[in-house]
Motif scaffolding. Structure first.
Motif, short mmCIF file in Angstrom:
data_model
loop_
_atom_site.label_atom_id
_atom_site.label_comp_id
_atom_site.label_asym_id
_atom_site.label_seq_id
_atom_site.Cartn_x
_atom_site.Cartn_y
_atom_site.Cartn_z
N PHE B 9 39.36 44.87 28.88
CA PHE B 9 39.78 43.61 29.49
C PHE B 9 40.70 43.87 30.68
N ARG B 10 41.67 44.77 30.50
CA ARG B 10 42.60 45.10 31.60
C ARG B 10 41.84 45.74 32.76
N LYS B 11 40.87 46.55 32.43
CA LYS B 11 40.04 47.17 33.49
C LYS B 11 39.29 46.10 34.27
N ASP B 12 38.72 45.13 33.54
CA ASP B 12 37.99 44.05 34.21
C ASP B 12 38.91 43.22 35.10
N LEU B 13 40.12 43.00 34.62
CA LEU B 13 41.09 42.25 35.44
C LEU B 13 41.28 42.96 36.78
N ARG B 14 41.40 44.27 36.71
CA ARG B 14 41.61 45.05 37.92
C ARG B 14 40.35 45.09 38.78
N CYS B 15 39.23 45.27 38.11
CA CYS B 15 37.94 45.38 38.83
C CYS B 15 37.61 44.08 39.56
N LEU B 16 37.90 42.95 38.92
CA LEU B 16 37.44 41.66 39.45
C LEU B 16 38.59 40.85 40.05
N ARG B 17 39.63 41.55 40.48
CA ARG B 17 40.82 40.79 40.94
C ARG B 17 40.51 39.93 42.16
N VAL B 18 39.63 40.40 43.02
CA VAL B 18 39.31 39.61 44.22
C VAL B 18 38.52 38.36 43.82
N GLU B 19 37.48 38.57 43.01
CA GLU B 19 36.66 37.44 42.55
C GLU B 19 37.51 36.45 41.75
N LEU B 20 38.40 37.00 40.93
CA LEU B 20 39.26 36.14 40.12
C LEU B 20 40.20 35.33 41.01
N GLY B 21 40.71 35.97 42.04
CA GLY B 21 41.58 35.26 42.98
C GLY B 21 40.85 34.09 43.63
N LEU B 22 39.61 34.34 44.02
CA LEU B 22 38.82 33.26 44.64
C LEU B 22 38.56 32.14 43.65
N PHE B 23 38.29 32.53 42.41
CA PHE B 23 38.02 31.51 41.40
C PHE B 23 39.26 30.67 41.14
N LEU B 24 40.41 31.32 41.08
CA LEU B 24 41.66 30.58 40.86
C LEU B 24 41.93 29.63 42.02
N ALA B 25 41.54 30.07 43.23
CA ALA B 25 41.70 29.19 44.39
C ALA B 25 40.82 27.95 44.24
#
Lengths: 304, 472
Positions: B9-25
């Motif tokens: 899970f922590r690895k995925d957080l790091r891997c997808l941080r850009v996509e996650l940032g966009l989603f949070l936006a």
């Protein structure tokens, strides 16, 4: 008796009606460095994938480190390293993160060994895998598979497309681990395998043509040159031994490859078959020449 | 297992941080605009994309993946992915909706169960997306497969008969069909995920997936409406006093107007009004459905459902105005006595609650998740964030009591999986000039069925003697 790290019985796999691996019987003794060689498309990769439980065999049975290959899972992979030119690595990771990410997966992870490998391979910790050259990428893959001191290291075409310096580094890295690890390495490049392997198997069209210790293999193959006083004649009436292949006749000289060389017996056979023998010379063969001989003997046009 | 799941899970957080940032936006945008300007759709597409990227970080199909020769436990991997979805997709959406609720000044504590339930359903609704990602090896393949599903759906609609395609379920029991198809699809998706992660048999999983989608679609399209009423009745545990159902021959108001479908199908619509006596006091009745079966002595039969056009209440008695559409040839026999059997599905509403609120042009919280305000031209407007409540709702202004709608869902669930389920209804207030209005709600107390069996009834008796017969 030393147990086998890998044992296969009649392992077979077909793709769309094409038999990729045909009744493979393979034994890799524990502690061996086994070179599985053969031309492209020989079935080496498919065989390895079956051993690693990546693809399911159509028939047959294999055990790897005492475990049925169909049951190989996380527990076994803590003791197995697998490096393949076809593997997709998480390219977004840096080398350093790859190592730190993998560490918790392996109870036997050795930080000191990991550091040593990173230094030995001169890997930049902060560089992403996708930005590494092919050679560095392969080194990172190998380092991440050696840091936990696996009992078995399986390498599928690890040297393919690498420059000589990188190959040398990789081979050194592999050899450094050989004391504690059984190694199965597939390649179509005989030169590298020759420097590595203690055992060798040759696959062609899905079939393992032979499998034996390297020392025995190189000892039993010789190029024999027979010098005769008069013009040499090929002996007829089926008297030519089957173990002698690729004969060449020139005035006063007969050359052939003896695949079961034994100085005494070969000399005796030569003197029985040829008249006026003035000299017999047996030369060792490089592995590549041995394989060419075997490949040609096996082909319909090959042999005598 | 959980330790490894958290590590992945922590690895995925790091891997997808850009996509996650966009989603949070996108989630932040949603809190500003609500579902307006397509923000809800964009947020949903963002969630689907992030889900696809998440699953494809460790693709299941193929033989070259990094993780399959590493000591990954499939259970840990699956848990890690579901955890990421819960924490990084579901929770931000929940937070965005919570902020929307707060911004719209809905009562937060009272809205929480509906919000949590809706978030749970959203999570379940994502399982088919996860399953699709689990049988594809990358975002491109995933997108093409999703497109394939959409095309297959349109083609299925094209080949499905019109009458099946547009089988309009009554609002009251539509939830049952939706819930059944949703449950089936998500359960099959969960089973596929479990199996695919454990076995990595992509070919078989794909076949299973296609069969699951097809099966759920067939269930959704072909489930008979009667199943909804049967289920609704079965789910209702309330005791109902004995009631008597009889033909109501007091109206005799003539033929009923044909619907467009009746005209197209060359059907004639005749009344079959019914009266029910013995109703308990203090309840309000809704007629949900009537099924009718006619049998003539010569063996001729007809069966079908009746259309409902009204209900008249009197103390302890209600009259249901119903009609059936029969073929012209049967219509010629309406004077012949027949045996008329059938079932009547009724719902009793009661347990009234009320809250008096100021008359205001600004939304004021009433009860049962309703927020009401006045609109121009004497219109009174109520809305609910998680869909119109399963209640009859009235606005009492002075002595005048106005009803909002009788078309309410009987769903026992507080909310659905929709990102934006806000439902609004209007009614008209009188002009008493009062400063307050009382919002009254009545909840369904019981859903039940009463069977009837009338011997020797002729349809002409329902129509009346003076009624003009339609042309043959």
């Amino acid at each position: 008796m030393i147990p086998n790290a890998i044992h296969c019985e009649d392992l077979s796999k077909s793709y769309g009606g094409v038999r990729a691996v045909d009744h493979l019987r393979l034994e890799v003794p524990a502690g061996a460095i086994y070179g599985l060689v053969g031309p492209n498309g020989a079935g080496k990769t498919t065989a390895i994938k079956m051993l690693m439980n990546i693809v399911r065999p159509d028939a047959g049975h294999a055990t790897v480190l005492g475990c049925d290959s169909r049951q190989i899972g996380p527990e076994q992979f803590t003791r197995i390293g697998y490096v393949s030119e076809n593997q997709h690595m998480p390219d977004w990771m840096t080398v350093g993160y790859l190592m730190s990410y993998l560490k918790p997966f392996y109870p036997r992870w050795d930080d000191a060994r990991a550091d040593e490998l990173l230094r030995q391979f001169d890997l930049p910790l902060d560089r992403k895998l996708k930005n590494l050259s092919r050679g560095m990428w392969m080194k990172a893959s190998l380092a991440s598979s050696l840091a936990y001191r696996p009992d078995l290291l399986v390498l599928d075409e690890p040297f393919s497309g690498l420059d000589p310096l990188v190959r040398e580094d990789l081979i050194q890295g592999i050899l450094d681990s050989a004391d504690e690890t059984t190694i199965l390495c597939s390649s179509h490049d005989l030169a590298e395998i020759e420097t590595l392997a203690s055992h060798i198997g040759y696959m062609e069209r899905g079939i393992l043509r032979f499998s034996e210790e390297m020392d025995t293999l190189t000892a039993r193959f010789r190029v024999v040159e027979v010098t005769v006083g008069t013009a040499a004649l090929m002996p007829g009436n089926g008297r030519w031994p089957a173990r002698w292949t690729r004969p060449e006749i020139a005035p006063s000289l007969v050359r052939f490859v003896d695949s079961m060389y034994d100085a005494e017996r070969t000399d005796l056979d030569i003197r029985e078959l040829f008249e006026g023998v003035t000299g017999v010379a047996a030369h060792p063969m490089p592995l590549k020449a041995i394989f060419l001989t075997m490949a040609r003997s096996a082909s319909p046009k090959g042999g005598r | 297992m959980m330790k490894q799941a958290l590590h992945i899970f922590r690895k995925d957080l790091r891997c997808l941080r850009v996509e996650l940032g966009l989603f949070l936006a996108l989630a932040a945008l949603f809190t500003v605009t609500g579902a307006l300007y397509g923000a809800g759709v964009i947020l949903a597409v963002g969630a689907i994309y992030l889900t696809s990227r998440l699953i494809h970080a460790e693709p299941i199909p193929g033989t070259g993946q990094f993780w399959i020769t590493r000591p990954y436990r499939w259970q840990s991997l699956l848990i890690a992915k579901l955890l990421f979805m819960a924490v990084c997709i579901d929770m931000p959406i929940g937070a965005a909706r919570f902020i929307l609720l707060a911004r719209e000044e809905y009562p937060l504590a009272a809205s929480l169960p509906a919000l949590l339930w809706s978030q749970l359903l959203l999570f379940a609704a994502a399982l088919p997306v996860v399953a699709l990602a689990a049988v594809t090896s990358g975002t491109m393949e995933f997108s093409l497969a999703a497109l394939g599903v959409a095309v297959a759906y349109l083609m299925a609609l094209f080949v499905t008969p019109y009458t099946v395609r547009f089988q309009l379920w009554p609002v009251s029991v539509e939830w049952f069909r939706d819930a059944l198809a949703f449950s089936l699809l998500t359960a099959l998706a969960a089973a596929l995920l479990f199996w695919q992660y454990r076995e990595r048999r992509t070919g078989l999983s794909r076949i299973f997936g296609v069969a699951s989608v097809g099966g759920s679609a067939v269930l959704y399209l072909l489930l008979p409406i009667s199943a909804g009423f049967v289920a609704q009745t079965w789910l209702s545990r309330a005791d109902v006093p004995p009631l008597q159902v009889a033909p109501d021959l007091t109206k005799r108001t003539g033929m009923r107007p044909q619907t467009n479908q009746d005209v197209a199908d060359r059907l004639v619509r005749v009344p079959v009004d019914l009266t029910i006596t013995g109703m308990p006091a203090g309840v309000e009745t809704a007629a949900d459905a009537v099924s009718v079966k006619l049998e003539w002595p010569d063996g001729r039969k007809w069966r079908g459902s009746a259309g409902l056009s009204g209900l008249e209440s009197a103390p302890r008695r209600v009259s249901v105005r119903a009609s059936i559409a029969i073929p012209n040839d049967l219509f010629q026999r309406i004077r012949e006595p027949a045996r008329m059997r059938g079932s009547l599905y009724l719902t009793l509403f009661g347990d009234a609650r009320s809250r008096t609120i100021p008359v205001s042009s600004y939304p004021v919280n009433a009860l049962d998740g309703l927020q009401c305000n006045t609109e121009p031209f004497n219109t009174y407007f109520c809305r609910a964030f998680f869909g119109w409540p399963s209640r009859l709702v009235y606005a009492k202004y002075g002595e005048v009591q106005s009803e909002f709608t009788r078309l309410v869902s009987y769903s026992p669930f507080p909310s659905g999986p929709d990102l934006d389920a806000t439902a609004a209804r209007y009614t008209t207030l009188g002009s008493t000039g009062a400063a307050v209005v009382t919002i009254i709600t009545k909840k369904p107390l019981a859903h039940f069925r009463r069977d009837f069996d009338f011997a020797g009834v002729s349809l002409a008796d329902f129509i009346g003697p003076g009624a003009a017969l339609p042309p043959r």
